[in-house]
Design a protein around this motif. Structure first.
Motif, PDB file in Angstrom:
ATOM      1  N   HIS A 298       0.763  -1.037   0.336  1.00  0.00           N
ATOM      2  CA  HIS A 298       0.332   0.561  -0.192  1.00  0.00           C
ATOM      3  C   HIS A 298       0.533   0.961   0.100  1.00  0.00           C
ATOM      4  O   HIS A 298       1.891   1.564   0.803  1.00  0.00           O
ATOM      5  N   SER A 299       0.385   2.450  -0.989  1.00  0.00           N
ATOM      6  CA  SER A 299       1.389   3.840  -0.209  1.00  0.00           C
ATOM      7  C   SER A 299       0.329   4.802  -0.338  1.00  0.00           C
ATOM      8  O   SER A 299      -0.524   4.943   0.055  1.00  0.00           O
ATOM      9  N   LEU A 300       1.937   4.849   1.092  1.00  0.00           N
ATOM     10  CA  LEU A 300       0.510   6.032   2.499  1.00  0.00           C
ATOM     11  C   LEU A 300       2.567   7.073   2.245  1.00  0.00           C
ATOM     12  O   LEU A 300       2.932   7.100   2.359  1.00  0.00           O
ATOM     13  N   ALA A 315       5.537   8.088  10.166  1.00  0.00           N
ATOM     14  CA  ALA A 315       4.691   8.583  10.526  1.00  0.00           C
ATOM     15  C   ALA A 315       3.913   8.635   9.092  1.00  0.00           C
ATOM     16  O   ALA A 315       4.152   9.439   8.283  1.00  0.00           O
ATOM     17  N   PHE A 316       3.237   7.602   8.785  1.00  0.00           N
ATOM     18  CA  PHE A 316       2.051   7.566   8.002  1.00  0.00           C
ATOM     19  C   PHE A 316       0.812   8.151   8.510  1.00  0.00           C
ATOM     20  O   PHE A 316      -0.486   8.064   8.932  1.00  0.00           O
ATOM     21  N   ASP A 317       0.163   8.413   7.309  1.00  0.00           N
ATOM     22  CA  ASP A 317      -1.807   9.844   7.362  1.00  0.00           C
ATOM     23  C   ASP A 317      -2.387   8.528   6.922  1.00  0.00           C
ATOM     24  O   ASP A 317      -2.102   7.297   5.913  1.00  0.00           O
ATOM     25  N   VAL A 318      -3.166   7.740   7.607  1.00  0.00           N
ATOM     26  CA  VAL A 318      -4.051   6.435   7.436  1.00  0.00           C
ATOM     27  C   VAL A 318      -5.562   7.188   8.104  1.00  0.00           C
ATOM     28  O   VAL A 318      -5.643   6.557   8.986  1.00  0.00           O
ATOM     29  N   TRP A 323      -0.196   6.944  11.354  1.00  0.00           N
ATOM     30  CA  TRP A 323       0.015   4.805  11.819  1.00  0.00           C
ATOM     31  C   TRP A 323       1.032   5.659  12.327  1.00  0.00           C
ATOM     32  O   TRP A 323       2.134   5.974  11.149  1.00  0.00           O
ATOM     33  N   THR A 324       2.480   4.923  12.316  1.00  0.00           N
ATOM     34  CA  THR A 324       3.838   4.313  12.544  1.00  0.00           C
ATOM     35  C   THR A 324       4.709   3.693  12.532  1.00  0.00           C
ATOM     36  O   THR A 324       4.125   2.030  12.942  1.00  0.00           O
ATOM     37  N   ALA A 325       6.185   3.644  11.849  1.00  0.00           N
ATOM     38  CA  ALA A 325       5.960   1.753  11.447  1.00  0.00           C
ATOM     39  C   ALA A 325       7.769   2.494  12.164  1.00  0.00           C
ATOM     40  O   ALA A 325       8.020   3.827  11.957  1.00  0.00           O
TER      41      ALA A 325
END
Lengths: 373, 314
Positions: A298-300, A315-318, A323-325
């Motif tokens: 998935h492209s985030l 940190a990604f916008d979902v 969300w943190t990876a």
């Protein structure tokens, strides 16, 4: 050694809504038991009730099989370390450590023997003549521990003892307290709001929120199989990523936060109810980098990047969530860049969105547990 | 080369300018500070400093009945004081009075404060009662005690009668008069002392007591090893203030005994009052006032010297 049982313990002030509600709990002899929860969860109150500093409104407290509800603190055979250490500012370190023994008129030679033992154990020999204000935070902490050691009580209670120390010292003292407890064979009840402390120190952890037990268990169990959303987000750093999820109408996709479409794989999704609102969770380390991978990519959009050297936290916008990876190594990612991320369904943890209860923990976590056993 | 020279020059002028601005700022903030201090300076000047210097000035003169200076006498007023048996007696009385009132007040107030510090139902009522003498004026309290001390109708003698004891002339018997005045003063001072000590008790960290409870120490051990040492800064304050107050006692003497019997309750301040406004000897009264000032100054300095070492500030 002490064996502690809490049976339906509750606490309320002035007959209002309870601060603690029917707490049932058994703490084994020689166990390092951690009470963890956010401030106001009632963890300190529970500890003070065990100590006898706070009256028990309902239920029974048993120490070694005897009900001790009515006993004053001194007859419960325990020691306690306070958050502010409760050192007497006008007395020297030596007098502070011996305060209780003198008050109970313990034999003079015995006093000196125990003082020496505690001072050797905690490295306080050089400091015995100093006043508390001449000590650093860590040294004060040691004196407070020393007071607890000389009492020879089999049960030790600690109320956020490390919260006044800086991060580095805190890590040292964690190890030191843990070693002390094992060496003396103490039963320890340790209150903290810091989940890292809880995870690293506890044999078992109890998570408390709003006066209710959320979960009791070993640290790894709490991490892998959190019984509800609260535990999932409270235990672990960074916290577990959570998102709302529904199944698509044809049942072929699980849609997370209206953004991520995960193809439904029957072997994993078989026992998930299709008609309920769900929340799914995934740990930061399970949101893998998807550059060289093909499935479930998935492209985030990256909204924050923290370079820690050995790993990178992104940190990604979902949907409405962030969300943190956590990826091992150093990743040169720009702010706002679209990044491919692999989200494997076997890492997903499912919760009922209404009750917050766990429906199914991550497949992978279970597998891993089998491997280690 | 010329560039470097020019920057050097501008640097110098800059430094000069900065100096000037700094000076101006300092002047401004000094003026502002004075403006804030002005009300206190005026009040203190008019009611404290001016009278003080005037008193010192007067103490070197003889005066007429209006208080105007007539003859410069140098140290004569002071020399006369040392040989004056009435003044010396008043000094002795004052020290006795301090000795009777201060320790007793502090001990009784401490006992009350410790009791009132317990967390009991309705304790607020007792706290109010114990501190209520703070709100009673010296005059009202003295009149009230005047009735209690009355040899025939007074409550105290009625009590003695019940137990079959002889009546005591509280305010006219030289053996009892100073004690009676002291008792009145103790009663009046308890309110203030109690309140300060209670405040001190409440600021002691409760975890100290909880820790002691867990360690299994007794009530009096905690009182002796925690409460008293932790209260020492409060004690220091209370004792200093009480001693100064005791040295300056006037109202109750004037109402209860007028210094009698046979100067038995004649304290320094009362003696100053009599010298100035009964005998119209403003010069020698001023000398007495200066002596009192020096006595209080010495006592307080001594206390600071001795007390500082034993006080534990947190």
């Amino acid at each position: 050694m002490s064996h502690i049982e809490l049976i339906n313990i509750s606490k309320s002030y002035d007959k209002q809504k309870g601060v603690l509600n029917s707490i049932n709990l058994t703490i084994e002899e020689g166990e390092f038991f951690v009470l963890v929860g956010p401030s106001g969860s009632g963890k300190s109150t529970l500890l003070r009730m065990i100590a006898g500093l706070e009256e028990i409104s309902g239920g029974f407290l048993k120490i070694n099989g005897q009900t001790v509800n009515h006993l004053p603190p001194k007859d419960r055979n325990l020691s306690m370390v306070f958050q502010n250490y409760a050192l007497y500012p006008h007395l020297t370190v030596k007098e502070n450590i011996l305060f209780g023994l003198k008050g109970r008129k313990v034999d003079k030679q015995e006093q000196q023997r125990r003082l020496k033992e505690a001072a050797d154990m905690l490295g306080l020999q050089e400091l015995l003549k100093r006043k508390p204000r001449e000590l650093s935070g860590g040294q004060r902490q040691r004196v407070a521990l020393g007071r607890s050691v000389v009492s020879h009580a089999p049960l030790c209670l600690m109320d956020e003892p490390l919260s006044n120390l800086d991060a580095k010292l805190r890590a040292n003292m964690r190890v030191e307290i843990r070693r002390l407890q094992k060496r003396l064979g103490l039963t320890m009840i340790y209150v903290t709001h810091d989940q890292v402390e809880a995870m690293t120190m506890g044999d078992r952890i109890m998570v408390l929120n709003d006066g209710q037990i959320q979960q009791v268990g070993q640290p790894i169990t709490l991490y892998n199989e959190p019984e509800n959303l609260f535990v999932a987000t409270f235990i672990g750093s960074p916290k577990m990523n959570i998102g709302n999820a529904v199944f698509s109408e044809n049942g072929k996709y699980l849609i997370v936060e209206n953004q991520i479409h995960i193809p439904v794989n029957p072997s994993i999704f078989s026992d998930i109810p299709k008609d309920r609102k769900l929340k799914v969770g995934i740990r930061a380390e399970h949101l893998a980098a998807g550059l060289s991978k093909k499935e479930n990519i998935h492209s985030l959009e990256a909204v924050n990047i923290e370079q820690l050297g050995n790993e990178t936290s992104i940190a990604f916008d979902v949907g409405s969530e962030v969300w943190t990876a956590k990826w091992p190594g150093q990743w040169p990612i720009e702010l706002g860049q679209k990044v491919p991320v692999q989200l494997l369904p076997e890492f997903l943890v499912f919760f009922d969105a209404d009750s917050g209860k766990l429906i199914k923990s991550a497949e992978f976590g279970k597998r891993q547990e089998v491997v280690t056993v | 080369m010329s560039m470097a020279y020019r920057t050097l020059e501008t640097n110098e002028t800059y430094i000069l300018q900065a100096e000037r601005v700094k000076k101006q700022n300092r002047k401004k903030s000094f003026l502002k500070g004075m403006l804030f201090l002005l009300p206190s300076i005026l009040l203190f000047g008019a009611f404290v400093f001016y009278p003080m210097f005037k008193t010192i000035y007067l103490s070197f003169f003889l005066t007429n009945a209006q208080g105007a200076t007539t003859v410069y006498v140098g140290w004569e007023n002071y020399k006369a004081l040392i040989t004056d048996p009435i003044f010396m007696k008043s000094v002795k009385n004052t020290f006795l009075f301090v000795f009777y009132t201060v320790p007793t007040t502090v001990v009784i107030s401490l006992a009350l404060a410790v009791v009132a510090n317990e967390k009991l139902k309705g304790i607020g009522f007792f706290r109010t009662i114990f501190s209520s003498t703070m709100g009673v004026s010296v005059a009202a309290a003295s009149v009230f005690w005047l009735y209690l001390f009355n040899p025939t109708m007074g409550l105290l003698n009625k009590f003695l009668e019940v137990f079959g004891l002889e009546a005591i002339e509280w305010l006219t018997d030289p053996k009892w008069a100073l004690l009676a005045v002291s008792a009145t003063t103790i009663w009046m001072n308890i309110g203030f002392t109690f309140l300060i000590l209670l405040g001190g008790l409440q600021s002691i960290d409760s975890s100290l007591y909880e820790s002691a409870d867990i360690e299994g120490t007794g009530y009096f051990y905690k009182l002796r090893r925690i409460t008293i040492p932790m209260l020492s800064p409060t004690f220091f304050f209370v004792i200093t203030v009480s001693i100064i107050n005791a040295f300056q006692t006037f109202g109750q003497i004037d109402i209860l005994t007028q210094g009698g019997p046979a100067n038995g309750t004649n304290l320094i301040v009362y003696s100053i009052y009599r010298e100035a406004f009964v005998n119209y000897q403003f010069g020698s009264a001023s000398a007495q006032a200066v002596v009192l000032f020096i006595l209080i100054l010495l006592m307080t300095a001594l206390q600071f010297k001795l007390g500082e070492r034993k006080v534990h500030y947190q």
